[in-house]
Design an enzyme around this catalytic site. Sequence first.
Site, mmCIF file in Angstrom:
data_model
loop_
_atom_site.group_PDB
_atom_site.id
_atom_site.type_symbol
_atom_site.label_atom_id
_atom_site.label_comp_id
_atom_site.label_asym_id
_atom_site.label_seq_id
_atom_site.Cartn_x
_atom_site.Cartn_y
_atom_site.Cartn_z
ATOM 1 N N THR A 10 8.323 12.662 2.915
ATOM 2 C CA THR A 10 7.531 12.170 1.785
ATOM 3 C C THR A 10 6.062 11.948 2.115
ATOM 4 O O THR A 10 5.206 12.009 1.225
ATOM 5 C CB THR A 10 8.114 10.851 1.251
ATOM 6 O OG1 THR A 10 8.101 9.863 2.301
ATOM 7 C CG2 THR A 10 9.540 11.040 0.761
ATOM 8 N N ASP A 11 5.728 11.718 3.376
ATOM 9 C CA ASP A 11 4.363 11.301 3.700
ATOM 10 C C ASP A 11 3.319 12.350 3.354
ATOM 11 O O ASP A 11 2.205 12.005 2.940
ATOM 12 C CB ASP A 11 4.259 10.929 5.178
ATOM 13 C CG ASP A 11 4.917 9.598 5.491
ATOM 14 O OD1 ASP A 11 5.226 8.853 4.540
ATOM 15 O OD2 ASP A 11 5.131 9.304 6.678
ATOM 16 N N SER A 57 7.048 14.863 8.677
ATOM 17 C CA SER A 57 6.066 15.506 7.796
ATOM 18 C C SER A 57 4.629 15.166 8.165
ATOM 19 O O SER A 57 3.699 15.854 7.744
ATOM 20 C CB SER A 57 6.328 15.148 6.332
ATOM 21 O OG SER A 57 5.972 13.811 6.052
#
Length: 310
Positions: free
Chosen positions: A66-67, A35
Amino acid sequence: EILVPGNLHSEWLNQVPEIARLAEIDVEIPFNMDSSNVSIAEWEILVDIVGRKMDRYDGFVIIHGTDTMAYTASALSFSLLNLRKPVILTGAQRPLARLRSDARGNLIDAIQVATMDIPEVAVVFGQSVLRGNRATKNSISSYKAFVSPNYPSLGKIGLNVELFRENMLLTPRPFRIDRGFSDEVVALYIFPGSDPRLFFPLLDSGTKAFLLIGFGAGNLPENDRSWIPFIEKATGKGQAVFLASSALHGRVDLELYAGAQEAARAGAVGVKGMTREAALVKLMKLCATYDDAGKIREYFFTDRAGEIEP
């Protein structure tokens, strides 16, 4: 061990077969990458897919690293306007194949929430349902990796899914798509001892808007490392300057401290209670449409998808 994107399709079917009991699911993999590499091009791909298929499905689930999930959630919320159906982002802190992975639970929760009446872009993660443009990642290691610091959650997940409809968006306006993002935006993190003179070349770089991340409620240094000349030069060149906070919780208030008051007199405006991700992505959206700093400032404070308080 290095974490890399996995073979998503086979992993879902083999390791979480019960998702087929929650909904009739079609799978599309427009890209599969870390990501940290997701940017404007990928946002536009997702906007296009969801927009084209809006009438065909009752809900959408986007599995995302998630980043940068909070950036993508904000981008979708500013592009897929006046939603009538859920667009849910989820992911995991540990890959699906790993022992004690949270991917399985998050995926099941996200798909179940996507079958419900939630007319928003939302992040479903760690048994919470959060407005996408109010969510931010606050932990590298906790399974509850996302919080909504300045807006209540849309729901919580335990034995049952409990939704808080009083916190959800309701709009009578028709669904529409607003495409386009600009990379002519710069975010600068101000720290003790930071020298604004190093960033003066950016004033001649074609940048349309700056997001300065200051202290507390939007405070800035007033000493020989003052950022006021930078703000004055930027606004004098027709560039918009916004002030955010390095703190998660609370609202930027440029009336509270002397440094912030000077910044406001120089032409900077605070982002109120918006997350840094939402503020930055909203500027990228506005700078794709407007060249005039006054218009960018005006429409920044026009709520698009529940990202900013009145």
